[in-house]
Design an enzyme around this catalytic site. Structure first.
Site, short mmCIF file in Angstrom:
data_model
loop_
_atom_site.label_atom_id
_atom_site.label_comp_id
_atom_site.label_asym_id
_atom_site.label_seq_id
_atom_site.Cartn_x
_atom_site.Cartn_y
_atom_site.Cartn_z
N GLY A 219 0.94 -1.12 -0.18
CA GLY A 219 -0.10 -0.16 0.14
C GLY A 219 0.62 1.24 -0.05
O GLY A 219 1.95 1.28 -0.12
N GLY A 220 0.14 2.42 -0.16
CA GLY A 220 0.88 3.66 -0.20
C GLY A 220 1.09 4.25 1.30
O GLY A 220 1.12 3.69 2.23
N VAL A 223 -0.97 3.24 4.50
CA VAL A 223 -0.63 2.22 5.06
C VAL A 223 0.74 2.53 6.16
O VAL A 223 0.55 2.12 7.24
CB VAL A 223 -0.37 1.00 4.37
CG1 VAL A 223 0.31 -0.28 5.04
CG2 VAL A 223 -1.51 0.53 3.60
N GLY A 224 1.57 3.37 5.59
CA GLY A 224 2.80 3.65 6.12
C GLY A 224 2.56 4.26 7.32
O GLY A 224 3.35 3.97 8.31
N GLU A 262 16.99 5.03 6.94
CA GLU A 262 17.99 4.77 6.12
C GLU A 262 17.65 5.48 4.93
O GLU A 262 16.73 4.97 3.96
CB GLU A 262 18.16 3.14 5.76
CG GLU A 262 18.65 2.25 6.71
CD GLU A 262 20.06 2.39 7.02
OE1 GLU A 262 20.86 3.11 6.33
OE2 GLU A 262 20.35 1.77 8.12
N CYS A 296 21.10 4.55 -3.23
CA CYS A 296 21.28 5.54 -2.02
C CYS A 296 22.64 5.84 -1.75
O CYS A 296 22.89 7.12 -1.63
CB CYS A 296 20.70 4.97 -0.86
SG CYS A 296 21.32 3.54 -0.53
#
Ligand code: NAD
Length: 493
Positions: A219-220, A223-224, A262, A296
């Site tokens: 989900g996007g 949800v987060g 992170e 990253c």
């Protein structure tokens, strides 16, 4: 069609496969824009159900209380089950994340599996540290004996939120240490790359992880957000951008949960005048083309001594133009696509800003003319960049390298450290001692000397400072992030 994307568009919650209340979403292959499958979309309600399942499994289940050797046996079986699906996972990484074949095999698959095996082994260490007894004189002339043990215990329910660029790698790096120390987990992947995460539900089922120990909710942000605000989650481990990282830190603040960040980077590669130029140029190329620049820790700011800058730029531009850009499924491809159109548009805007600010384009700078489907962009190199240009300050997350000149070591260090980020760094020099001294002066979590690959060490912790985040992954320090230290003392007289 891959098995992984064929299983039906279901979330994995409490040991059951359930429909996402957000419906389903087509997931596309960034190389050709074709649908590779439909993924379930979770909502806040699904996140809540997953948190409840993880909480119950932690509070009343056996998992956190199993002897370490028994959990290790389960985790070893978990990794063996993954290994049996290796070829399928590599093919998925090519299709879902746009990784070229060789990269998908070695960096996306073999490297995190090596780290995961080391992590499972490390998790069997004795969680108890005994401190030497200590005598403290009292006012009445007697002496108190202080005796204490430190016991490492699993922190509890872990909310793991990951980025799209290395989906299998990042999911594994969060799920394995969490489970290995006895935590329970809710994993939320990027909705661009849901299948690499949902796969772990199949693996959990196959090896018989107790229900609720591992839950997967695609989900996007909704949800987060739930995962980061809910008091039942003890730790959030997040890999993603600094912008979302800052939001998560704020979201998590009211519950004072532990957070590991992170985040992104704009890391510097310092090339000294005595460097092996061929090696430095080869390393320079890898650092803005790997995974189409979507890494990253990539060293995308090349700080090159002015006495060799023209040679460096000419050689790097020449090999950048030779990189074969195209379908990552073709083994001859050197660089695949960006993840989505939005990522390409952002790259184009930053390229335009560099030109506006006076940088000199020496390679690439546009979409390849022969590829009309897929989110491709040419390997792009700028020279004559100043460190205050947007292209030198902002993470592009596209295949763009910039070259900045310098005249002495102090100036190089000053430019490298003049960044909002602090994730990676590199020094190329024939003088190993000098390079080491410079490495110590870089304000960053990782430094590579002459192309050294710290990420290949399963014992070396990885993390950043400043807007690159805080907290560590890998090695003993990384494992300890998923535990808390409890001091137990004894009345010694
Ligand atoms: P992103 O920050 O846009 O998204 C990351 C995750 O956060 C996704 O799962 C997303 O759905 C979720 N999310 C978005 N809004 C949220 C919210 N408000 N609350 C909770 N979760 C939310 O990052 P991305 O574009 O997927 O990935 C690229 C970024 O990740 C780059 O900045 C890159 O440098 C970084 N990254 C860092 C590392 C590292 O180890 N330091 C590794 C890989 C990628």
């Amino acid at each position: 069609m891959l098995d992984i994307v064929n299983k039906g568009a279901l979330l994995y919650i409490g040991g059951e496969w359930v429909s996402g209340s957000g419906g389903t979403e087509a997931v596309i292959n960034p190389a050709n824009e074709r649908v590779i499958g439909h993924a379930p979309l979770g909502s806040a309600a699904d996140a809540e159900a997953a948190i409840a399942a993880a909480r119950e499994a932690f509070d009343t289940g056996l998992w956190p209380r199993l002897p370490a050797r028994e959990r290790q046996a389960k985790m070893t079986a978990f990794l063996a089950a993954i290994e049996r699906r290796k070829e399928e996972i590599i093919a998925l990484t090519v299709a879902e994340a746009g990784a070229p074949q060789v990269l998908a095999r070695f960096l996306h698959y073999e490297t995190p599996m090596k780290h995961a095996r080391a992590t499972v082994e490390l998790a069997t260490r004795d969680p108890v540290t005994a401190h030497a007894p200590e005598v403290t004189p009292q006012a009445d002339g007697t002496k108190t004996l202080g005796m204490a043990l430190m016991v490492r215990q699993p922190i509890g329910v872990v909310g793991a939120i990951t980025a799209y660029n290395f989906p299998f790698f990042l999911n594994l790096a969060k799920v394995i240490p969490s489970l290995a120390v006895g935590c329970t987990v809710v994993l939320k992947p990027s909705p661009y790359t849901p299948f690499a995460a949902l796969l772990f539900g199949e693996i959990a089922e196959e090896v018989g992880l107790p229900p609720g120990v591992l839950n997967i909710v695609n989900g996007g942000a909704e949800v987060g957000e739930r995962l980061t605000t809910d008091a039942r989650v003890d730790l959030v481990t997040f890999t993603g951008s600094d912008v979302v990282g800052a939001k998560i830190q704020a979201q998590a603040a009211p519950t004072l949960k532990r957070v590991i960040m992170e985040l992104g980077g704009k890391s510097a590669l310092i090339v000294r005048p005595d460097a092996d130029l061929r090696a430095a140029v080869a390393c320079g190329l890898v650092n803005f083309t790997t995974q189409c620049g979507q890494g990253c820790g990539l060293l995308t700011r090349h700080i090159v001594h002015n006495s060799i800058r023209a040679q460096y730029v000419e050689a790097l531009a020449a090999i950048a133009r030779q990189v074969k850009v195209g379908d990552p499924a073709d083994p001859a491809t050197g660089m695949g696509p960006l993840i989505r159109e939005a990522a390409r548009t952002r790259t184009e805007q930053l390229v335009a800003s560099a030109q506006d600010e006076g940088a000199r384009l020496v390679a690439g700078g546009k979409r390849p003319s022969d590829l009309d489907k897929g989110f491709y962009f040419e390997p792009t190199l700028f020279d004559d960049v100043k460190n205050h240009f947007r292209i030198a300050r902002q993470e592009v997350f596209g295949p763009v390298g910039v070259v900045i000149g310098y005249d002495d070591d102090d100036e190089a260090i000053g430019i490298a450290n003049d960044s909002d980020y602090g994730l990676g760094g590199g020094v190329f020099s024939a003088d190993a001692g000098k390079a080491y001294e410079m490495a110590l002066r870089l304000h960053t979590g990782n430094v590579s000397i002459n192309g050294g690959a710290g990420a290949m060490s399963s014992q070396a912790p990885f993390g950043g400072v400043r807007r690159s985040g805080y907290g560590l992954e890998y090695g003993l320090q990384g494992l300890n992030e998923f535990t808390y230290a409890k001091t137990v003392s004894f009345h010694g007289g």
